[in-house]
Design an enzyme around this catalytic site. Structure first.
Site, short mmCIF file in Angstrom:
data_model
loop_
_atom_site.label_atom_id
_atom_site.label_comp_id
_atom_site.label_asym_id
_atom_site.label_seq_id
_atom_site.Cartn_x
_atom_site.Cartn_y
_atom_site.Cartn_z
N ASP A 1 0.87 -1.17 0.00
CA ASP A 1 0.00 0.00 0.00
C ASP A 1 0.91 1.22 0.00
O ASP A 1 1.92 1.23 0.71
CB ASP A 1 -0.87 0.05 1.26
CG ASP A 1 -1.99 -0.98 1.25
OD1 ASP A 1 -2.00 -1.84 0.35
OD2 ASP A 1 -2.84 -0.93 2.16
N LYS B 1 -7.48 3.05 -2.88
CA LYS B 1 -7.91 2.78 -1.49
C LYS B 1 -8.23 4.09 -0.81
O LYS B 1 -7.55 5.09 -1.00
CB LYS B 1 -6.78 2.03 -0.77
CG LYS B 1 -7.08 1.66 0.66
CD LYS B 1 -5.92 0.85 1.24
CE LYS B 1 -6.08 0.62 2.74
NZ LYS B 1 -4.94 -0.12 3.30
N LYS C 1 -10.69 -0.50 -2.80
CA LYS C 1 -10.67 -0.96 -1.41
C LYS C 1 -11.22 0.13 -0.52
O LYS C 1 -10.71 1.25 -0.49
CB LYS C 1 -9.26 -1.34 -0.96
CG LYS C 1 -9.25 -1.87 0.48
CD LYS C 1 -7.95 -2.51 0.87
CE LYS C 1 -8.02 -3.03 2.30
NZ LYS C 1 -6.76 -3.66 2.73
#
Length: 199
Positions: free
Chosen positions: A76, A136, A165
């Site tokens: 990430d 995300k 996400k």
């Protein structure tokens, strides 16, 4: 938490295996130990540029390569929000491309944090162009987590190659179900056990 111990990280890994999550996200300093512990039973994820994304691209690239060398299966990354606020989407896209190249065949999720709707739409385009795997919503350490409106907005503006996400603020199965209906491919929560007990 800043003071997370190995015992706490181990418990998070055990919970992830128990609940069959897609991956477990842990601090970079524990990646090697955690991967040795879980083996092939669970994918290990870590966050680079955490929590504010202000590291230089070179530092983020090094963090990525180091994490993967230590066994990370997914990365990430936190974007440089200042660049977004400055309208320097070219720099943001270049950085994402660089980190994706460092990831090789590993999954890259791009955390955009709290932005205006116009900036979120533009970031959907940037993440798509840079060929990241996911967009995300949040690190969970900033002002807000995922909202239904954000996921609906993402679903309307990301390319076919980008998954979504929703992370942060998911506290019930009803919320989780709604996020999925709106287009989320994955959910991120640190409340798995609490949610299970509620249900």
């Amino acid at each position: 938490a800043q003071g997370a111990t190995w015992e706490e990280i181990r418990q998070i890994c055990d919970d992830a295996i128990r609940f069959k999550t897609a991956s477990v996200c842990i601090p970079p300093s524990y990646v090697k130990q955690a991967k040795g512990y879980v083996g092939d039973r669970m994918k290990i994820c870590t966050v680079i540029g955490f929590p504010n994304g202000y590291n230089t691209t070179a530092v983020k690239e090094f963090e990525t390569r180091d994490a993967i060398a230590n066994g990370a299966d997914e990365i990430d990354m936190v974007i440089n929000i200042g660049w977004v606020k400055d309208g320097r989407y070219d720099l943001v896209e270049e950085e994402i491309r660089c980190i994706k190249a460092a990831c090789g065949d590993k999954i890259l999720k791009v955390i955009i944090e709290t932005l205006t709707d116009t900036e979120k739409i533009r970031m959907c385009e940037v993440v798509t162009a840079a060929k990241a795997d996911f967009i995300k919503t949040s690190t969970g350490f900033s002002k807000a987590g995922a909202t239904f409106d954000d996921i609906a907005l993402f679903a309307s503006h990301v390319g076919e190659n980008v998954q979504i996400k929703a992370a942060g603020g998911i506290s019930s199965f009803a919320d989780a179900d709604e996020f999925v209906k709106l287009g989320a491919d994955r959910l991120g929560t640190s409340r798995l056990v609490k949610i299970e007990k509620q249900q």
